[in-house]
Design an enzyme around this catalytic site. Structure first.
Site, PDB file in Angstrom:
ATOM      1  CB  CYS A  55      -0.904  -0.013   1.224  1.00 37.62           C
ATOM      2  SG  CYS A  55      -1.734   1.559   1.504  1.00 37.62           S
ATOM      3  CB  CYS A  58       0.951   1.340   4.749  1.00 33.39           C
ATOM      4  SG  CYS A  58      -0.604   0.464   4.997  1.00 33.39           S
ATOM      5  CG  ASN A 156     -13.307  10.133  -4.858  1.00 39.99           C
ATOM      6  OD1 ASN A 156     -14.328  10.808  -4.829  1.00 39.99           O
ATOM      7  ND2 ASN A 156     -12.293  10.405  -5.648  1.00 39.99           N
ATOM      8  CG  HIS A 167      -4.214   3.508   4.044  1.00 43.87           C
ATOM      9  ND1 HIS A 167      -3.229   2.748   4.628  1.00 43.87           N
ATOM     10  CD2 HIS A 167      -4.379   4.583   4.848  1.00 43.87           C
ATOM     11  CE1 HIS A 167      -2.804   3.340   5.721  1.00 43.87           C
ATOM     12  NE2 HIS A 167      -3.491   4.465   5.879  1.00 43.87           N
ATOM     13  CG  HIS A 169      -6.876   7.863   0.958  1.00 41.99           C
ATOM     14  ND1 HIS A 169      -7.293   6.588   0.674  1.00 41.99           N
ATOM     15  CD2 HIS A 169      -6.825   8.503  -0.233  1.00 41.99           C
ATOM     16  CE1 HIS A 169      -7.472   6.450  -0.625  1.00 41.99           C
ATOM     17  NE2 HIS A 169      -7.210   7.607  -1.201  1.00 41.99           N
ATOM     18  CD  GLN A 171      -8.086  12.305  -3.299  1.00 42.77           C
ATOM     19  OE1 GLN A 171      -7.249  13.072  -3.767  1.00 42.77           O
ATOM     20  NE2 GLN A 171      -8.008  11.011  -3.403  1.00 42.77           N
TER      21      GLN A 171
HETATM   22 ZN   LIG Z   1      -2.325   1.176   3.691  1.00 38.26          ZN
END
Ligand SMILES: [Zn+2]
Length: 245
Positions: A55, A58, A156, A167, A169, A171
């Site tokens: 990823c 990470c 999104n 993961h 997250h 924007q």
């Molecule tokens: Zn990750």
């Protein structure tokens, strides 16, 4: 004013006014009853590892541009390696014809990792960690708002929405222009304030309060009469009175 949902809104094709944009939207509620024979998406995998070495979000991993993420332990913000906008864009005359207009857009795009844990979603995080995310959003909006005209925080969610990585997250886009939809909303709110001297959001909140009050007034609970065994519908306060006797 009556807020009860009429059968028009539930059953018949109609147009609804979007006060924020000033546009009428076509709504066709009866079509919700049609059978669905299209694609059915499988449920997402039940479990993911806390850390995924593949990823790019990470902690400690290498991103697509070769940079290493720090061993972050709370939220982590960095400039998107594949940004939609670039900060130093220079206006060029791209106009060939009035029907084929184009302008350069300048801005910047950042990524906010909500947590170092790969397996969580925002909703699954502890409240204190969610607070850290909200504080990060606020700090970013303040900082980017010093330079850019428009700052937008969003997420999104899921593959179907174009999310490229599970993961947790989101924007942040900051730009030197106000996008079309927010510009419509801004204009509509300014005009409504001029017309009524009451902010559109305040009117909406008052409507919502009245609707909640009406819903509460119309709410009924079923109470069983122990003596006769019959059931009666009554307001929650009447039921409480009866039960306390
Ligand atoms: Zn990750």
């Amino acid at each position: 004013m009556v807020f009860e949902t009429s059968s028009l809104l539930l059953d018949s094709p109609h147009r609804r006014f979007n006060a924020l944009t000033g546009e009428w939207v076509f709504v066709s509620p009866h079509r919700n009853r049609r059978p669905w024979q299209g694609r059915v998406e499988p449920a997402p995998a039940a479990s993911r590892p806390q850390f995924d070495p593949q990823c790019y979000l990470c902690p400690g991993n290498v991103r697509a541009n070769g940079e290493h993420n720090p061993q972050y332990s709370s939220t982590y913000v960095f400039t998107n390696d594949f940004p939609t906008f670039l900060p130093e864009a220079v206006e060029q005359d791209a106009t060939q014809h009035p029907l084929l207009q184009a302008h350069v857009q300048a801005g910047t795009c950042r990524v906010v990792c909500f947590s170092p844990r790969h397996d969580l979603t925002l909703a699954e995080m502890p409240a204190t960690d969610i607070r850290a995310v909200v504080d990060t959003w606020a700090g970013q909006v303040t900082e980017l708002g010093q330079r850019w005209r428009w700052v937008e925080v969003f997420e999104n969610k899921g593959e179907l929405m174009g999310c490229s990585n599970p993961h947790p997250h989101g924007q942040i886009w900051a730009s030197d222009f106000i996008p079309t939809e927010p510009l419509k909303e801004l204009t509509q709110q300014q005009e409504e304030l001029k017309r009524t001297n009451v902010a559109l959001e305040k009117q909406a909140l008052e409507l919502e309060d009245k609707a909640k009050l009406l819903e509460e007034q119309n709410r009924k609970v079923e109470v069983k009469n122990r003596a006769t065994g019959s059931k009666e519908l009554m307001s929650p306060s009447a039921a409480l009175d009866l039960l306390s006797k």
